[in-house]
Design a protein around this motif. Structure first.
Motif, short mmCIF file in Angstrom:
data_model
loop_
_atom_site.label_atom_id
_atom_site.label_comp_id
_atom_site.label_asym_id
_atom_site.label_seq_id
_atom_site.Cartn_x
_atom_site.Cartn_y
_atom_site.Cartn_z
N GLY A 1 9.46 35.60 68.55
CA GLY A 1 10.18 34.42 68.12
C GLY A 1 10.41 33.38 69.19
N THR A 2 9.97 33.66 70.41
CA THR A 2 10.28 32.73 71.49
C THR A 2 9.58 31.39 71.28
OG1 THR A 2 8.53 33.76 72.72
CG2 THR A 2 10.73 34.47 73.24
N ASN A 3 8.44 31.42 70.58
CA ASN A 3 7.73 30.17 70.31
C ASN A 3 8.50 29.25 69.36
OD1 ASN A 3 7.34 32.12 68.35
ND2 ASN A 3 5.47 31.19 67.60
N LEU A 4 9.54 29.80 68.73
CA LEU A 4 10.33 29.00 67.78
C LEU A 4 11.57 28.41 68.42
CD1 LEU A 4 10.46 31.57 64.83
CD2 LEU A 4 9.05 29.52 64.95
N PHE A 5 11.86 28.81 69.64
CA PHE A 5 13.18 28.53 70.20
C PHE A 5 13.04 27.92 71.59
CE2 PHE A 5 17.50 30.87 71.01
CZ PHE A 5 18.13 29.65 71.06
N HIS A 6 13.07 26.57 71.63
CA HIS A 6 12.90 25.89 72.92
C HIS A 6 14.13 25.11 73.35
CE1 HIS A 6 8.71 26.99 72.74
NE2 HIS A 6 8.65 26.49 71.52
N ILE B 1 16.15 37.20 61.00
CA ILE B 1 16.71 37.85 59.81
C ILE B 1 15.56 38.29 58.90
CG2 ILE B 1 18.04 37.43 57.68
CD1 ILE B 1 19.86 35.57 59.41
N GLU B 2 14.57 37.42 58.75
CA GLU B 2 13.41 37.78 57.91
C GLU B 2 12.73 39.03 58.46
OE1 GLU B 2 11.65 33.73 55.90
OE2 GLU B 2 10.65 34.47 57.70
N ARG B 3 12.55 39.05 59.75
CA ARG B 3 11.91 40.20 60.38
C ARG B 3 12.67 41.49 60.10
NH1 ARG B 3 10.46 40.33 66.34
NH2 ARG B 3 9.11 38.56 66.63
N ARG B 4 13.99 41.36 60.20
CA ARG B 4 14.83 42.54 59.98
C ARG B 4 14.68 43.03 58.54
NH1 ARG B 4 19.22 40.28 62.19
NH2 ARG B 4 20.62 40.15 60.44
N ASN C 1 7.86 38.17 55.19
CA ASN C 1 6.83 37.40 55.92
C ASN C 1 6.38 38.07 57.21
OD1 ASN C 1 6.77 35.28 54.09
ND2 ASN C 1 8.53 34.27 55.07
N LEU C 2 6.19 39.35 57.15
CA LEU C 2 5.74 40.05 58.36
C LEU C 2 4.23 39.85 58.54
CD1 LEU C 2 7.58 43.48 58.12
CD2 LEU C 2 8.25 41.45 59.40
N GLY C 3 3.81 39.80 59.78
CA GLY C 3 2.38 39.71 60.05
C GLY C 3 1.70 41.04 59.74
N LYS C 4 0.39 41.01 59.73
CA LYS C 4 -0.38 42.22 59.48
C LYS C 4 -0.02 43.27 60.55
CE LYS C 4 -5.18 43.70 58.93
NZ LYS C 4 -5.30 44.60 60.08
N ASP C 5 0.18 44.48 60.12
CA ASP C 5 0.51 45.59 61.03
C ASP C 5 1.90 45.47 61.67
OD1 ASP C 5 -1.86 46.84 60.55
OD2 ASP C 5 -2.90 45.89 62.23
N TRP C 6 2.76 44.65 61.11
CA TRP C 6 4.14 44.58 61.60
C TRP C 6 5.03 45.41 60.70
CZ3 TRP C 6 6.99 41.39 65.24
CH2 TRP C 6 6.14 40.79 66.19
#
Ligand SMILES: CC(C)(COP(=O)(O)OP(=O)(O)OC[C@H]1O[C@@H](n2cnc3c(N)ncnc32)[C@H](O)[C@@H]1OP(=O)(O)O)[C@@H](O)C(=O)NCCC(=O)NCCS
Length: 175
Positions: A37-42, A55-58, A62-67
């Motif tokens: 997520g660091t690419n989202l937070f500058h 939150i979505e990840r948790r 919308n998980l990526g393949k193999d996540w």
């Protein structure tokens, strides 16, 4: 360790300190250990976009393949962000082989203060709450600090695996 380290979900109060820590991480290629997520937070304005993604990840949205679903914790001491820890809710083939349940990274200027050891200890407690009975934690063969952290937290060595020229040590910790 004078002040108590806590693992918290991303919190706006620590956003500036987090961003400062991320600047330090940028110089260290190993941060993928507990990444995301660091690419989202500058800048502080991005905080809620980042938080929603976490939150979505948790929740496994919308998980990526193999996540697999995972919870990203921030380690804080007083007002300061000192590291992050990613707790994967279950293992898949790749995680079983290489990544394990938990990845962590301490901000470079905060290393060798016992924070890594404490982060894993607290991360294991969070894993237990997810009903994980045995946590797999891995580290690169040459990562002496991480090896010590795992062993101090009760890691029982199982074996060594190799992927793209990197050897990983695999340890199980009974919860
Ligand atoms: C590995 C890492 C997490 C260590 O964090 P830390 O906060 O410095 O760890 P601690 O202070 O709890 O140290 C634990 C032990 O390892 C030792 N140690 C830490 N870094 C070390 C290093 N680079 N070389 C040798 N020993 C090291 C400490 O001296 C301590 O030893 P002791 O128990 O004998 O006193 C940190 O260097 C880091 O974030 N690295 C990049 C990401 C990474 O490798 N993550 C782990 C893979 S999942």
């Amino acid at each position: 360790m004078k002040q108590k380290l806590k693992l918290i979900l991303p919190n706006r109060k620590y956003a500036l300190s987090y961003l400062k820590g991320e600047k330090e991480y940028e110089k260290d290629k190993r941060i993928i250990a507990a990444g995301g997520g660091t690419n989202l937070f500058h800048s502080p304005e991005d905080f809620y976009i980042y938080k929603n993604r976490m939150i979505e990840r948790r929740k496994g949205i919308n998980l990526g393949k193999d996540w697999v679903p995972s919870t990203l914790y921030w380690a804080v001491v007083g007002e300061k962000f000192v590291g992050r820890l990613d707790l994967r809710h279950r293992l898949n083939k790749n995680l079983l082989l290489m990544g394990g349940h938990i990845g962590y990274a301490v901000v470079p200027s905060e290393r060798k203060k016992g924070y890594g050891t404490e982060m894993l200890r607290l991360g294991l407690k969070k894993a237990k709450k997810l009903c994980i009975k045995k946590a797999l934690v891995t580290c690169d063969e040459k990562n002496i600090g991480s090896k010590k952290i795992i062993e101090k937290n009760g890691g029982i060595f199982e074996n060594k695996t190799k992927n793209e020229g990197i050897y990983k040590l695999r340890y199980w910790i009974k919860l």
